[in-house]
Each structure stands twice: as structure tokens, then as C-alpha cells.
Design a protein around this motif. Structure first.
Motif, PDB file in Angstrom:
ATOM      1  N   HIS A  80       3.520  -5.800   3.277  1.00  0.00           N
ATOM      2  CA  HIS A  80       3.014  -6.589   4.401  1.00  0.00           C
ATOM      3  C   HIS A  80       3.251  -8.086   4.194  1.00  0.00           C
ATOM      4  O   HIS A  80       3.382  -8.550   3.070  1.00  0.00           O
ATOM      5  CB  HIS A  80       1.512  -6.355   4.574  1.00  0.00           C
TER       6      HIS A  80
ATOM      7  N   VAL B 229       4.375   0.676   1.982  1.00  0.00           N
ATOM      8  CA  VAL B 229       4.463  -0.362   3.011  1.00  0.00           C
ATOM      9  C   VAL B 229       4.163  -1.729   2.396  1.00  0.00           C
ATOM     10  O   VAL B 229       3.163  -1.894   1.690  1.00  0.00           O
ATOM     11  CB  VAL B 229       3.473  -0.089   4.177  1.00  0.00           C
TER      12      VAL B 229
ATOM     13  N   HIS C 175       0.472   4.281   2.347  1.00  0.00           N
ATOM     14  CA  HIS C 175      -0.206   4.815   3.522  1.00  0.00           C
ATOM     15  C   HIS C 175       0.026   6.323   3.542  1.00  0.00           C
ATOM     16  O   HIS C 175       1.110   6.801   3.198  1.00  0.00           O
ATOM     17  CB  HIS C 175       0.385   4.220   4.807  1.00  0.00           C
TER      18      HIS C 175
ATOM     19  N   VAL D  57      -4.170   3.193   5.077  1.00  0.00           N
ATOM     20  CA  VAL D  57      -4.056   2.805   3.670  1.00  0.00           C
ATOM     21  C   VAL D  57      -4.858   3.777   2.805  1.00  0.00           C
ATOM     22  O   VAL D  57      -6.052   3.972   3.029  1.00  0.00           O
ATOM     23  CB  VAL D  57      -4.596   1.375   3.450  1.00  0.00           C
TER      24      VAL D  57
ATOM     25  N   HIS E 285       0.821  -1.212   0.000  1.00  0.00           N
ATOM     26  CA  HIS E 285       0.000   0.000   0.000  1.00  0.00           C
ATOM     27  C   HIS E 285       0.848   1.251   0.000  1.00  0.00           C
ATOM     28  O   HIS E 285       2.001   1.221   0.378  1.00  0.00           O
ATOM     29  CB  HIS E 285      -0.867   0.074   1.271  1.00  0.00           C
TER      30      HIS E 285
END
Ligand SMILES: [Cu+2]
Length: 256
Positions: free
Chosen positions: A168, A166, A83, A116, A81
Motif C-alpha cells: 500500500h 498487497v 489479504h 487483511v 499485508h
């Protein structure tokens, strides 16, 4: 090259201004004088061993993203994403999180990198609604590239240099899959490993020259979404299968 008719017909004056701003190599990428370029150097969180580099250009509401990652858990999907919000910074990698053994979970760092605002999916929707559309994110290490539209607000934030990239998905216990007893703070049907942040980098105003050669050749998101709609449907069961696999392997975690 990704060029629209409008860009081909750029007036000579604008082309000259472009040369002045970016130099010859920048002009070769067909970026206009109103293009904002950002770059992020992603470094690991949660001792994931992951890293990456993101290049972002913004022109009007059109955003082009290239994101290379390495050290990501192989064969597993990785939500990624942009953010925006909070302090527009990445968390201190040594911060004590709410995860097992102090692992940083996604919401633990919301005050740092915000929420996000863009889901860097392979196809389809890129809004926050797709934040956990696991079947539409890259698996393992990725060389991601896509062009898409964002809202006025997101475009303006990016033009101001706000935002962090980011990645994850962290295999805390090193057993090759997402599992563990703690569930995600984003989706209680997923293990926390599947959504914990693996790497983060603040988007900084960058130079056009930093974009790798060929960076603008494959990013036509307007047709990619249509071409890949079959693949999207075919992949619909992936999340469920991945989750089932993760739970089936929990016993291996317990034996650790
Ligand atoms: Cu995220």
C-alpha cells in the motif's frame, strides 16, 4: 541457518523424504516435508510503478515471509499485508475505484482480495490489528523478511493456496509524499494516498527452489520482536510526524 533442535534431529527417514520432494537444494533450506511454499508476483495497481515478489512458507502455524519490492514511494512507509478472502484474486488494474480520478482504494478491491489477515510488520504484532501500524512497516523499496506465528485459520488458508500479498501507499500526484484532499477509506486521519494499494500478487503454490539463497538466515521473528522493541518505541511518533508533514504539503497539491 534458522534451525531448531527438533529440525537438527529430524529422523533419517524424514530427511530422505525431504530430498525426494524438494531435491538437494530444497533440503539445504531445512524445510520439512509438511512445509507449504507459496510465491506471488506483485504487479502494479493505480499506475504506481511498483512491483515485487513474495515468497511464503508455512509449516504448522509458523510462517516465513520474504518480500522484495521496487518502485515504491521513497522515504514513505508502506503498509503490507496478506489479504485472504473475497475471490482470492487481485483487482483488475483498470477497475474504476472510488478514489480521485477513479483510483482504486483499499476497500474497492475487498471483493477481490478479501480482508487483511496478516500485517507484514517489521516487528511486534502481525495480526489485522496492525494493518495500519505505519511506524512498523518498511519505508520505500524493501527487502523484507520475517518469521512469525499465525492463527490456525490463517495457516490453513495459506496451505490451501488462498491469499494475496498487497503493498500500500501510492503517490498519485507524484509530489513525493502522501497528501491530497481525499482521506483513507481505512483511517480517516490518513490521506488516501497513504493506504491505496500500490501492488498486488496472488500467492500461488511455488517451488522451494524459487527462494533466493540465504532466504532462511535472518527470519527469526521470535527474538527480532524483543531486540527491536526499543526501535519500536522510538518510532512511535513517526506516524504522527508523517501525517503532519503530509498535511503541511497539501498546498503543493493544490498548485498542481
Ligand atoms: Cu493490505
Amino acid at each position: 541457518m534458522m534451525r531448531t533442535k527438533t529440525k537438527r534431529m529430524l529422523p533419517l527417514l524424514a530427511a530422505t523424504a525431504m530430498l525426494g520432494t524438494f531435491g538437494a537444494s530444497g533440503a539445504a533450506l531445512a524445510e520439512g516435508p509438511d512445509t507449504t511454499t507459496l510465491e506471488a508476483n506483485l504487479t502494479q495497481l493505480n499506475d504506481s510503478g511498483a512491483s515485487g515478489t513474495a515468497w511464503v512458507t508455512v509449516e504448522g502455524n509458523e510462517v516465513h515471509v520474504k518480500l522484495d519490492s521496487s518502485g515504491m514511494l521513497t522515504d514513505s512507509p508502506h503498509a503490507q499485508h496478506i489479504h485472504i478472502g473475497g475471490k482470492n484474486q487481485c483487482p483488475d488494474p483498470s477497475m474504476e475505484g472510488t478514489g480521485a480520478d477513479g483510483a482504486i482504494r483499499t476497500m474497492d478491491a475487498a471483493g477481490d482480495y478479501g480482508a487483511v489477515q496478516v500485517s507484514l510488520t517489521n516487528d511486534g504484532d502481525t495480526s489485522p490489528d496492525s494493518a495500519l501500524a505505519v511506524d512498523r512497516f518498511p519505508t520505500g523499496d524493501a527487502s523484507y523478511e520475517r518469521t512469525f506465528e499465525v492463527s490456525d485459520e490463517v495457516a490453513e488458508n495459506l496451505r490451501h493456496g488462498d491469499g494475496s500479498a498487497v503493498l500500500h501507499g501510492v503517490d498519485h500526484n507524484g509530489n513525493g509524499t502522501y497528501d491530497g484532499d481525499q482521506m483513507s477509506d481505512l483511517d480517516p486521519s490518513l490521506p488516501s494516498e497513504a493506504t491505496d494499494p500500490a501492488a498486488c500478487g496472488v500467492l500461488e503454490m511455488g517451488q522451494m527452489e524459487a527462494m533466493p539463497e540465504g532466504g532462511a538466515e535472518t527470519g527469526d521473528g521470535t527474538t527480532a520482536g524483543i531486540e527491536n522493541s526499543g526501535a519500536l518505541l522510538a518510532g512511535g511518533g513517526l506516524l504522527t510526524a508523517a501525517a503532519a508533514g503530509a498535511f503541511a504539503l497539501r498546498k503543493r497539491h493544490a498548485q498542481k
